[in-house]
Motif scaffolding. Structure first.
Motif, PDB file in Angstrom:
ATOM      1  N   SER A 213       0.940  -1.128   0.010  1.00 31.93           N
ATOM      2  CA  SER A 213      -0.030  -0.100  -0.092  1.00 31.93           C
ATOM      3  C   SER A 213       0.868   1.182   0.035  1.00 31.93           C
ATOM      4  O   SER A 213       0.686   2.335  -0.993  1.00 31.93           O
ATOM      5  CB  SER A 213      -0.938   0.021   1.295  1.00 31.93           C
ATOM      6  OG  SER A 213      -1.735  -1.006   1.171  1.00 31.93           O
ATOM      7  N   GLU A 216       2.245   1.605  -3.473  1.00 35.60           N
ATOM      8  CA  GLU A 216       1.223   2.289  -4.268  1.00 35.60           C
ATOM      9  C   GLU A 216       1.042   3.332  -4.262  1.00 35.60           C
ATOM     10  O   GLU A 216       0.720   4.157  -5.252  1.00 35.60           O
ATOM     11  CB  GLU A 216      -0.071   1.202  -4.033  1.00 35.60           C
ATOM     12  CG  GLU A 216      -1.054   1.355  -5.089  1.00 35.60           C
ATOM     13  CD  GLU A 216      -2.523   0.584  -4.897  1.00 35.60           C
ATOM     14  OE1 GLU A 216      -2.419  -0.067  -3.995  1.00 35.60           O
ATOM     15  OE2 GLU A 216      -3.250   0.876  -5.849  1.00 35.60           O
ATOM     16  N   SER A 217       0.768   3.880  -3.143  1.00 37.19           N
ATOM     17  CA  SER A 217       0.483   5.313  -2.927  1.00 37.19           C
ATOM     18  C   SER A 217       1.463   6.373  -3.775  1.00 37.19           C
ATOM     19  O   SER A 217       1.399   7.286  -4.203  1.00 37.19           O
ATOM     20  CB  SER A 217       0.375   5.739  -1.164  1.00 37.19           C
ATOM     21  OG  SER A 217       1.506   5.674  -0.718  1.00 37.19           O
ATOM     22  N   HIS A 218       2.827   5.865  -3.357  1.00 35.10           N
ATOM     23  CA  HIS A 218       3.905   6.566  -4.025  1.00 35.10           C
ATOM     24  C   HIS A 218       3.581   6.548  -5.721  1.00 35.10           C
ATOM     25  O   HIS A 218       4.047   7.564  -6.422  1.00 35.10           O
ATOM     26  CB  HIS A 218       5.238   5.984  -3.706  1.00 35.10           C
ATOM     27  CG  HIS A 218       5.894   6.483  -2.358  1.00 35.10           C
ATOM     28  ND1 HIS A 218       6.361   7.705  -2.167  1.00 35.10           N
ATOM     29  CD2 HIS A 218       5.846   5.791  -1.381  1.00 35.10           C
ATOM     30  CE1 HIS A 218       6.425   7.768  -0.799  1.00 35.10           C
ATOM     31  NE2 HIS A 218       6.427   6.449  -0.336  1.00 35.10           N
ATOM     32  N   ARG A 220       1.048   6.209  -7.370  1.00 33.08           N
ATOM     33  CA  ARG A 220      -0.048   6.891  -7.845  1.00 33.08           C
ATOM     34  C   ARG A 220       0.201   8.423  -7.698  1.00 33.08           C
ATOM     35  O   ARG A 220      -0.246   8.948  -8.744  1.00 33.08           O
ATOM     36  CB  ARG A 220      -1.482   6.640  -6.907  1.00 33.08           C
ATOM     37  CG  ARG A 220      -1.789   5.254  -6.936  1.00 33.08           C
ATOM     38  CD  ARG A 220      -2.717   4.829  -8.013  1.00 33.08           C
ATOM     39  NE  ARG A 220      -3.165   3.497  -7.839  1.00 33.08           N
ATOM     40  CZ  ARG A 220      -3.455   2.448  -8.862  1.00 33.08           C
ATOM     41  NH1 ARG A 220      -3.028   3.037 -10.151  1.00 33.08           N
ATOM     42  NH2 ARG A 220      -3.726   1.252  -8.709  1.00 33.08           N
ATOM     43  N   GLN A 221       0.902   8.815  -6.778  1.00 30.27           N
ATOM     44  CA  GLN A 221       1.152  10.212  -6.547  1.00 30.27           C
ATOM     45  C   GLN A 221       2.015  10.617  -7.806  1.00 30.27           C
ATOM     46  O   GLN A 221       2.042  11.729  -8.280  1.00 30.27           O
ATOM     47  CB  GLN A 221       1.898  10.343  -5.315  1.00 30.27           C
ATOM     48  CG  GLN A 221       2.062  11.539  -4.523  1.00 30.27           C
ATOM     49  CD  GLN A 221       2.514  11.377  -3.140  1.00 30.27           C
ATOM     50  OE1 GLN A 221       3.230  10.676  -3.078  1.00 30.27           O
ATOM     51  NE2 GLN A 221       2.389  12.401  -2.509  1.00 30.27           N
TER      52      GLN A 221
END
Ligand code: DC
Length: 224
Positions: A213, A216-218, A220-221
């Motif tokens: 997670s 993934e957030s990196h 998406r950013q």
């Protein structure tokens, strides 16, 4: 427009790179490239053909005649050497240790470097290895360095091997993990090293889900 990134995941053996890379690639719709498997294929084929790490001519000939491929069989990723599924054979403890020796040979690294760059240059890829963020793609869009304590990494590798029916002890597995890291960190050619701009994640106390997670957030950013 969404950009398709080149994502590098480096780190020592048993830090959880393979499972995290697979899950992350699936979630963001990227292709997973396991560069360690490529080094393992070279070691396996050299072993089968009686080629020593210091025999440059024989090694060059072996590499020139080698076709390494990745495929999916019944949804599971497989590694192919000249069309043969060698996924299990490349993971034995014997081949693991031998791979670390072959991975120290510049000729082998140069041969695989060209293949890895070709596979990844279009983006939309998650590459896992030891030198992706430092040598293969020093300009990767996103770099992670995934670590965990040696004991934790040894325990994880032991559980994997036992699940596959390989007969080993925990002590032996931890010792092998440590030995491999030493070989990988101390070689002259592209040693295991954290890139200065890599995001370091220590997975010792984290679940795979937490690590995935976070990564993934990196992604998406950076994509937006
Ligand atoms: O990630 P792995 O355990 O499958 O890697 C197998 C060996 O290959 C390990 O000793 C490190 C080496 N390797 C490397 O030197 N460079 C890479 N990019 C990937 C793996």
């Amino acid at each position: 427009m969404m950009r398709k990134l080149i994502v590098a995941i480096d780190g020592p053996s048993g830090a959880g790179k393979s499972s995290v890379t697979r899950a992350l690639a699936e979630r963001v719709g990227y292709t997973q490239i396991d560069t360690g498997a490529m080094f393992r294929v070279v070691a396996l084929m050299a072993h089968r053909n009686g080629v020593n790490p210091d025999d440059e001519n024989a090694l060059a000939e072996l590499c020139a005649g080698l076709d390494i491929g990745f495929d999916l069989i019944a949804g599971a990723p497989v590694v192919l050497a000249n069309g043969e599924d060698v996924s299990s054979q490349i993971r034995s403890p014997e081949i693991s240790l031998l791979t670390s020796k072959f991975a120290a040979i510049p000729l082998v690294r140069i041969y695989l470097l060209a293949i890895q760059r070709k596979m990844g240059e279009q983006g939309g890829v998650v590459l896992e290895g030891r030198d992706i963020g430092t040598v293969v793609f020093p300009n990767a869009d996103l770099k992670f360095f995934l670590t965990a304590s040696a004991e934790e990494r040894g325990r994880r590798r032991f559980a994997e091997l036992v699940a596959k029916g390989v007969q080993v002890t925990l002590e032996q597995t931890v010792a092998e993990v440590v030995q491999r890291d030493e070989q990988d960190m101390n070689r002259k050619s592209a040693p295991l090293m954290r890139a200065a701009d890599a995001i370091e994640i220590d997975s010792t106390g984290l679940s795979p889900e937490e690590v995935i997670s976070l990564m993934e957030s990196h992604v998406r950013q950076r994509e937006s």
